[in-house]
Design a protein around this motif. Structure first.
Motif, PDB file in Angstrom:
ATOM      1  N   THR A  41      55.568  60.344  -1.112  1.00 30.80           N
ATOM      2  CA  THR A  41      56.654  60.543  -2.345  1.00 30.80           C
ATOM      3  C   THR A  41      57.685  59.909  -1.959  1.00 30.80           C
ATOM      4  O   THR A  41      58.429  59.331  -3.113  1.00 30.80           O
ATOM      5  N   LEU A  42      58.500  60.192  -1.152  1.00 27.20           N
ATOM      6  CA  LEU A  42      59.886  59.589  -0.656  1.00 27.20           C
ATOM      7  C   LEU A  42      59.755  58.042  -0.707  1.00 27.20           C
ATOM      8  O   LEU A  42      60.773  57.556  -1.225  1.00 27.20           O
ATOM      9  N   TYR A  43      58.587  57.564  -0.399  1.00 31.45           N
ATOM     10  CA  TYR A  43      58.734  56.035  -0.216  1.00 31.45           C
ATOM     11  C   TYR A  43      57.835  55.495  -1.316  1.00 31.45           C
ATOM     12  O   TYR A  43      57.639  54.300  -1.301  1.00 31.45           O
ATOM     13  N   LYS A  44      57.545  56.130  -2.259  1.00 31.25           N
ATOM     14  CA  LYS A  44      56.567  55.582  -3.337  1.00 31.25           C
ATOM     15  C   LYS A  44      57.135  54.425  -3.936  1.00 31.25           C
ATOM     16  O   LYS A  44      56.482  53.550  -4.631  1.00 31.25           O
ATOM     17  N   HIS A  45      58.476  54.543  -4.073  1.00 27.45           N
ATOM     18  CA  HIS A  45      59.007  53.259  -4.960  1.00 27.45           C
ATOM     19  C   HIS A  45      59.574  52.036  -4.088  1.00 27.45           C
ATOM     20  O   HIS A  45      60.110  51.216  -4.724  1.00 27.45           O
ATOM     21  N   ARG A  46      59.126  51.931  -2.987  1.00 29.11           N
ATOM     22  CA  ARG A  46      59.261  50.728  -2.142  1.00 29.11           C
ATOM     23  C   ARG A  46      58.637  49.407  -2.763  1.00 29.11           C
ATOM     24  O   ARG A  46      57.522  49.585  -3.095  1.00 29.11           O
ATOM     25  N   ASP A  47      59.549  48.414  -2.759  1.00 30.55           N
ATOM     26  CA  ASP A  47      59.204  46.947  -3.532  1.00 30.55           C
ATOM     27  C   ASP A  47      58.244  46.588  -2.255  1.00 30.55           C
ATOM     28  O   ASP A  47      58.961  45.960  -1.217  1.00 30.55           O
ATOM     29  N   PHE A  48      56.794  46.234  -2.522  1.00 35.82           N
ATOM     30  CA  PHE A  48      56.086  45.481  -1.442  1.00 35.82           C
ATOM     31  C   PHE A  48      56.081  44.110  -1.742  1.00 35.82           C
ATOM     32  O   PHE A  48      55.149  43.682  -1.157  1.00 35.82           O
ATOM     33  N   THR A  49      56.496  43.647  -2.835  1.00 35.88           N
ATOM     34  CA  THR A  49      56.387  42.306  -3.082  1.00 35.88           C
ATOM     35  C   THR A  49      57.053  41.610  -1.782  1.00 35.88           C
ATOM     36  O   THR A  49      56.637  40.557  -1.478  1.00 35.88           O
ATOM     37  N   GLU A  50      58.093  41.821  -1.304  1.00 36.82           N
ATOM     38  CA  GLU A  50      58.684  41.368  -0.196  1.00 36.82           C
ATOM     39  C   GLU A  50      57.949  41.529   0.983  1.00 36.82           C
ATOM     40  O   GLU A  50      57.861  40.495   1.680  1.00 36.82           O
ATOM     41  N   ALA A  51      57.228  42.431   0.924  1.00 39.63           N
ATOM     42  CA  ALA A  51      56.404  42.828   2.626  1.00 39.63           C
ATOM     43  C   ALA A  51      55.008  41.547   2.193  1.00 39.63           C
ATOM     44  O   ALA A  51      54.650  41.190   3.337  1.00 39.63           O
ATOM     45  N   GLN A  52      54.509  41.443   0.857  1.00 40.15           N
ATOM     46  CA  GLN A  52      53.593  40.473   0.658  1.00 40.15           C
ATOM     47  C   GLN A  52      53.950  39.148   1.072  1.00 40.15           C
ATOM     48  O   GLN A  52      53.226  38.143   1.689  1.00 40.15           O
ATOM     49  N   GLU A  53      55.217  38.639   0.554  1.00 39.49           N
ATOM     50  CA  GLU A  53      55.677  37.631   0.878  1.00 39.49           C
ATOM     51  C   GLU A  53      55.924  37.384   2.510  1.00 39.49           C
ATOM     52  O   GLU A  53      55.544  36.139   2.724  1.00 39.49           O
ATOM     53  N   PHE A  54      56.474  38.342   2.791  1.00 37.48           N
ATOM     54  CA  PHE A  54      56.539  38.146   4.571  1.00 37.48           C
ATOM     55  C   PHE A  54      55.195  37.795   5.115  1.00 37.48           C
ATOM     56  O   PHE A  54      55.046  36.894   5.948  1.00 37.48           O
ATOM     57  N   MET A  55      54.210  38.616   4.479  1.00 35.33           N
ATOM     58  CA  MET A  55      52.742  38.436   5.308  1.00 35.33           C
ATOM     59  C   MET A  55      52.356  36.917   4.908  1.00 35.33           C
ATOM     60  O   MET A  55      51.728  36.177   5.680  1.00 35.33           O
ATOM     61  N   GLN A  56      52.569  36.407   3.778  1.00 36.85           N
ATOM     62  CA  GLN A  56      52.203  35.164   3.421  1.00 36.85           C
ATOM     63  C   GLN A  56      53.018  33.911   4.223  1.00 36.85           C
ATOM     64  O   GLN A  56      52.446  32.985   4.788  1.00 36.85           O
ATOM     65  N   HIS A  57      54.499  34.192   4.576  1.00 31.47           N
ATOM     66  CA  HIS A  57      55.004  33.246   5.476  1.00 31.47           C
ATOM     67  C   HIS A  57      54.471  33.341   7.042  1.00 31.47           C
ATOM     68  O   HIS A  57      54.171  32.377   7.586  1.00 31.47           O
ATOM     69  N   LEU A  58      54.230  34.731   7.272  1.00 28.93           N
ATOM     70  CA  LEU A  58      53.668  34.823   8.585  1.00 28.93           C
ATOM     71  C   LEU A  58      52.449  34.232   8.656  1.00 28.93           C
ATOM     72  O   LEU A  58      51.938  33.478   9.929  1.00 28.93           O
ATOM     73  N   LEU A  59      51.472  34.359   7.824  1.00 27.36           N
ATOM     74  CA  LEU A  59      50.125  33.964   8.051  1.00 27.36           C
ATOM     75  C   LEU A  59      50.154  32.227   8.045  1.00 27.36           C
ATOM     76  O   LEU A  59      49.190  31.674   8.708  1.00 27.36           O
ATOM     77  N   SER A  60      50.906  31.922   7.166  1.00 27.68           N
ATOM     78  CA  SER A  60      51.038  30.377   7.258  1.00 27.68           C
ATOM     79  C   SER A  60      51.690  29.826   8.585  1.00 27.68           C
ATOM     80  O   SER A  60      51.230  28.717   8.900  1.00 27.68           O
ATOM     81  N   PHE A  61      52.595  30.716   9.055  1.00 32.18           N
ATOM     82  CA  PHE A  61      53.068  29.987  10.321  1.00 32.18           C
ATOM     83  C   PHE A  61      52.054  30.055  11.387  1.00 32.18           C
ATOM     84  O   PHE A  61      52.001  29.290  12.236  1.00 32.18           O
ATOM     85  N   LEU A  62      51.321  31.410  11.390  1.00 28.34           N
ATOM     86  CA  LEU A  62      50.408  31.702  12.468  1.00 28.34           C
ATOM     87  C   LEU A  62      49.181  31.079  12.416  1.00 28.34           C
ATOM     88  O   LEU A  62      48.386  30.721  13.345  1.00 28.34           O
ATOM     89  N   ASN A  63      48.658  30.670  11.280  1.00 28.69           N
ATOM     90  CA  ASN A  63      47.677  29.670  11.059  1.00 28.69           C
ATOM     91  C   ASN A  63      46.262  30.106  11.577  1.00 28.69           C
ATOM     92  O   ASN A  63      45.363  29.706  12.306  1.00 28.69           O
ATOM     93  N   PHE A  64      46.284  31.521  11.141  1.00 25.45           N
ATOM     94  CA  PHE A  64      44.851  32.235  11.433  1.00 25.45           C
ATOM     95  C   PHE A  64      43.852  31.775  10.766  1.00 25.45           C
ATOM     96  O   PHE A  64      43.957  31.297   9.607  1.00 25.45           O
ATOM     97  N   LYS A  65      42.637  31.613  11.380  1.00 22.94           N
ATOM     98  CA  LYS A  65      41.465  31.203  10.533  1.00 22.94           C
ATOM     99  C   LYS A  65      40.744  32.254   9.757  1.00 22.94           C
ATOM    100  O   LYS A  65      40.853  33.682  10.168  1.00 22.94           O
ATOM    101  N   LEU A  83      39.717  38.125  13.144  1.00 21.81           N
ATOM    102  CA  LEU A  83      39.779  39.549  13.085  1.00 21.81           C
ATOM    103  C   LEU A  83      41.008  40.022  13.503  1.00 21.81           C
ATOM    104  O   LEU A  83      41.739  39.749  14.345  1.00 21.81           O
ATOM    105  N   LEU A  84      41.582  40.599  12.445  1.00 26.18           N
ATOM    106  CA  LEU A  84      43.115  40.959  12.336  1.00 26.18           C
ATOM    107  C   LEU A  84      43.217  42.496  12.427  1.00 26.18           C
ATOM    108  O   LEU A  84      42.515  43.263  11.870  1.00 26.18           O
TER     109      LEU A  84
END
Length: 241
Positions: A18-42, A46-47
């Protein structure tokens, strides 16, 4: 409520979500996109999403086509996450201090899910477990807060009202921990919970990693993977193998 075991108690309550329900996960998803692009997983890699909570980020990673296992200490969170399982997405209860039973190409420990334990050796043991669970050339990501910046900008007190619950939050330094104390009344009871994260700067985390046998390859200071700056970066993101 014991501060020592705060993570097992607090994360397993509905009030945490409840306390953290309003967190904006857009930034978190963008982070993962940057991260996955940088790390170049196939795509067949398995992650492991270590300390996955209710699985929001595991589900997102899986939606991008990756094979994902989400692991978390909280039975209630894993029970919720299991509703979203499929052939390439699975969830399990797991204490990160216990060795893993299989190997992964990547282990992601995201959004300050490290440094919880009183004994430094337990934190080092977590990193050893991560190292031992990596495939050859596997990658570990530790996404931690930049404690130097957090402490210099610590907000001592604030109040948040969410879903009719008034959360009184105080923050302070206690020994080697940065502590958030959360007090509120709900369901006819007074509640007090804690979040305690160890004050770990880059040098200290690097010491931990050296002891665990992990090699630091890259260090970033935010979710866009910009350079880490000790006094101003929001995050301390470490890529290791």
């Amino acid at each position: 409520m014991s501060k020592k075991d705060w993570f097992a108690l607090w994360f397993n309550t509905s009030y945490y979500h409840t306390l953290y329900k309003h967190r904006d996960f857009t930034e978190a998803q963008e982070f993962m996109q940057h991260l996955l692009s940088f790390l170049n997983f196939k795509k067949e890699d398995l992650l492991l999403d270590l300390a996955c909570g209710k699985g929001r980020h595991s589900i997102y990673l899986n939606s991008l086509g990756y094979n994902v296992i989400g692991a978390d200490l909280s039975p209630n969170s894993i029970k919720h996450a299991k509703k979203f399982e499929n052939e390439t997405l699975h969830f399990l209860e797991h204490d990160m201090r216990i060795p893993f039973k299989r190997k992964y190409n990547g282990i992601l420990n995201l959004f300050t899910s490290f440094g919880f334990f009183e004994d430094d050796n337990e934190d080092i043991n977590v990193l050893k477990n991560i190292k031992n669970a990596l495939e050859p050339n596997g990658i570990a990501v530790i996404d931690f807060m930049n404690c130097t910046n957090v402490i210099s900008n610590l907000v001592p007190e604030n109040v948040q009202e969410i879903d009719g619950i008034t959360f009184n939050i105080s923050r302070y330094i206690e020994g080697k921990f940065i502590v958030k104390q959360i007090e509120f009344k709900a369901d006819g009871k007074e509640h007090v919970y804690f979040e305690k994260v160890k004050n770990l700067d880059l040098n200290r985390i690097q010491e931990y990693m050296n002891l665990a046998g992990l090699k630091v390859k890259h260090i970033f200071g935010d979710y866009k993977l910009n350079e880490f700056k000790k006094n101003s970066s929001d995050r301390l993101i470490i890529i290791a193998e």
